[in-house]
Design an enzyme around this catalytic site. Structure first.
Site, PDB file in Angstrom:
ATOM      1  N   TRP A 149       0.896  -1.008   0.124  1.00  0.00           N
ATOM      2  CA  TRP A 149      -0.034   0.038  -0.011  1.00  0.00           C
ATOM      3  C   TRP A 149       0.727   1.331  -0.005  1.00  0.00           C
ATOM      4  CZ3 TRP A 149       1.727   2.336   4.167  1.00  0.00           C
ATOM      5  CH2 TRP A 149       2.323   1.587   5.335  1.00  0.00           C
ATOM      6  N   LYS A 173      -2.528  -8.790  -7.428  1.00  0.00           N
ATOM      7  CA  LYS A 173      -3.436  -8.865  -6.174  1.00  0.00           C
ATOM      8  C   LYS A 173      -2.726  -7.365  -5.537  1.00  0.00           C
ATOM      9  CE  LYS A 173      -3.546  -8.978  -2.235  1.00  0.00           C
ATOM     10  NZ  LYS A 173      -3.483  -7.728  -1.132  1.00  0.00           N
ATOM     11  N   ALA A 174      -3.490  -6.383  -5.644  1.00  0.00           N
ATOM     12  CA  ALA A 174      -2.912  -4.807  -5.208  1.00  0.00           C
ATOM     13  C   ALA A 174      -3.443  -4.696  -3.854  1.00  0.00           C
ATOM     14  CB  ALA A 174      -3.253  -3.744  -6.236  1.00  0.00           C
ATOM     15  N   GLY A 226       6.494  -6.598   0.657  1.00  0.00           N
ATOM     16  CA  GLY A 226       6.003  -6.282   1.882  1.00  0.00           C
ATOM     17  C   GLY A 226       6.916  -6.654   3.109  1.00  0.00           C
ATOM     18  N   GLU A 248      10.711  -8.919  -2.079  1.00  0.00           N
ATOM     19  CA  GLU A 248      11.393  -7.618  -1.698  1.00  0.00           C
ATOM     20  C   GLU A 248      10.777  -7.240  -0.492  1.00  0.00           C
ATOM     21  OE1 GLU A 248      11.043  -3.947  -0.745  1.00  0.00           O
ATOM     22  OE2 GLU A 248      10.176  -3.641  -2.780  1.00  0.00           O
ATOM     23  N   LEU A 249      11.702  -7.390   0.604  1.00  0.00           N
ATOM     24  CA  LEU A 249      10.937  -7.392   2.011  1.00  0.00           C
ATOM     25  C   LEU A 249      11.451  -6.387   2.744  1.00  0.00           C
ATOM     26  CD1 LEU A 249      11.311 -11.402   2.723  1.00  0.00           C
ATOM     27  CD2 LEU A 249       9.373 -10.106   1.649  1.00  0.00           C
ATOM     28  N   CYS A 282      10.331   1.017   2.401  1.00  0.00           N
ATOM     29  CA  CYS A 282      11.152  -0.019   2.846  1.00  0.00           C
ATOM     30  C   CYS A 282      12.730   0.428   2.884  1.00  0.00           C
ATOM     31  CB  CYS A 282      10.897  -1.082   1.993  1.00  0.00           C
ATOM     32  SG  CYS A 282      11.091  -0.784   0.325  1.00  0.00           S
ATOM     33  N   GLU A 379      11.821  -2.289  12.098  1.00  0.00           N
ATOM     34  CA  GLU A 379      11.523  -1.158  11.322  1.00  0.00           C
ATOM     35  C   GLU A 379      10.536  -0.432  11.844  1.00  0.00           C
ATOM     36  OE1 GLU A 379      11.465  -0.460   6.450  1.00  0.00           O
ATOM     37  OE2 GLU A 379      10.482  -2.340   7.344  1.00  0.00           O
TER      38      GLU A 379
END
Length: 478
Positions: A149, A173-174, A226, A248-249, A282, A379
């Site tokens: 988001w 799936k957005a 996410g 991509e975390l 991120c 984080e």
């Protein structure tokens, strides 16, 4: 100013409403601005079937034709920049100028990958006479893309562009909180002539959609952006089918500020970038390790610039930072601050929710934060910066690497030997020196350690969406 778009699923080249829907809220006002359709199992099955048919067509489409569709879609999104940006600001809260830039960034991903479409070269391996070894790169198949988001336009653009440029089909799936960016991507590709089924857009309960689709044999790649916790769960689920993943975390980016740097420039740039997107990035710089000889000056400038940040509704002129994305985020930030202060940290500015309407939180700076504070290991994903002194570059690098994350890391120095050590020793997929820019369309982006694996962008960006096929061809008939 444009109104918020009517929200629909997009399956097999058609827009679709469903029985169930979810509210979309403006985080600056908490007003409902739209109703989002909720995909049912039958919708997901239809998307799978459509993606299979779309792949059979698209994978055989010449690369130059795929590139032209991407370029036409990018041109349409550029023309619609104001409409898209207005919708993003309404659903996400970021200032309108930042939303406009995000639209352009999404277009740049399309444009870069359009060029890469025609450059997915194979190779011929030297061999004996009468034998030829050829390496082919072919699209992997149907991709499940799961986007977050915090960047409603650029994040889904990255996955859509990579998959489509490679010749894959995609079920996207957005994020349910911020659906308008993905919707506009689908509209642009539809209008640009993308064949039915190549892109399918669904929304709904994230765990229900991901759990169902990842288990399907027809899904050949899971591309997710996410949190590390969710990425770990999705990777485990995908492994049951031996389905490859592109992850991509989360990150927890350090900034090492050496004693030779320009203090004012480094501090101002750090404070400004920390508050960008309300810290919901991120790669956001969060843990600032400043040489003790310049620590007090750096901290003073950083605090002043952070406190000057203009916070408000993203549609208002001059606003630099909007609200957090949802009602869960302000209490989460307050918990980080409370824990750090209880363990001995100094609260230099901010630390509180702002107002009684909207999800606003003050730009916050903590100093001299002990290692056992939660914010040193987790984080915060918000407008919260930690500024700590270090006695040497060795200590700075050691502290920077003392977390399980490795997405982005930054350093400020004018010394070549320091810069070389930062590049070599920082454990991150993206290292930036004297800049806080970590991601461009032409550069590969991704993490190490718990920040994931695989790369998006750059010449490496299409590799995850393709398989490598080795062909051995003997010209002699046995």
């Amino acid at each position: 100013m444009s109104t918020y778009p009517d929200l629909n699923l997009y399956i097999d080249g058609h827009w679709r409403k469903t029985a169930g829907d979810l509210p979309v809220l403006n985080p600056a006002t908490e007003d409902e601005i739209g109703r989002l359709p909720h995909a049912e199992r039958s919708d997901l099955d239809d998307a799978l079937e459509a993606a299979g048919k779309g792949f059979r067509v698209w994978s055989k489409t010449p690369p130059v034709e795929r590139a032209n569709v991407l370029l036409r879609a990018a041109a349409l999104m550029r023309e619609r920049q104001e409409e898209i940006a207005t919708a993003i600001t309404a659903e996400h809260g970021k200032p309108l100028p930042q939303a406009r830039l995000e639209v352009i960034r999404g277009c740049e991903f399309f444009e870069w990958d359009a060029g890469e479409t025609t450059r997915t070269y194979g190779r011929v391996i030297p061999s004996a006479p009468g034998v030829r070894y050829i390496v082919h790169h072919q699209p992997i198949g149907t991709v499940l893309g799961l986007s977050p988001w915090n960047f409603p336009m650029s994040q889904p653009c990255r996955k859509v562009a990579g998959a489509i440029a490679s010749g894959c089909s995609l079920i996207l799936k957005a994020a349910e909180e911020t659906p308008a960016g993905a919707l506009h991507i689908a509209k642009a590709l539809h209008d640009a002539g993308l064949p039915p089924g190549v892109l399918n857009l669904v929304f709904g309960t994230p765990s229900e959609i991901s759990d169902y689709l990842i288990r399907q044999d027809r899904v050949r790649l899971v591309a997710f952006t996410g949190s590390t916790a969710v990425g770990r769960r999705l990777t485990t689920l995908a492994s049951q089918n031996m389905t490859p993943v592109l992850m991509e975390l989360g990150g927890h980016a350090p900034v090492i500020v050496c004693e030779d740097t320009d203090v004012e420039t480094a501090a101002v740039s750090g404070a400004v970038r920390k508050m960008r997107n309300a810290g919901q990035v991120c790669t956001s710089p969060t843990r600032f390790f400043v040489h003790e000889s310049i620590f007090d000056r750096y901290l003073d400038v950083f605090i002043r610039r952070a406190a000057e940040t203009i916070v408000g509704n993203g549609v208002d002129a001059g606003v630099e930072m909007g609200p957090l994305a949802n009602e869960r985020r302000p209490p989460a930030l307050a918990d980080f601050v409370e824990d750090a202060v209880a363990k001995g940290a100094r609260l230099m500015t901010g630390g509180n929710r702002m107002g009684d309407r909207g999800y606003f939180f003050e730009p916050t700076v903590l100093a001299n934060v002990p290692d056992d504070a939660r914010v040193m290991q987790e984080e915060p994903f918000g407008p919260l910066a930690v500024v700590n002194p270090v006695a040497s570059l060795d200590e700075g690098i050691r502290n920077a690497n003392a977390v399980p994350f490795g997405l982005a890391a930054y350093g400020y120095t004018n010394r070549a030997d320091y810069a070389d050590r930062l590049v070599e020793e920082l454990e991150a997929g993206n290292v930036s020196i004297n800049t806080l820019e970590a991601s461009l369309p032409e550069t590969p982006f991704g993490g190490v350690k718990h920040s994931g694996f695989g790369r998006e962008g750059g010449t490496e960006g299409l590799h995850n969406y393709m398989i490598v096929k080795n062909v051995s061809h003997s010209f002699a008939i046995a």
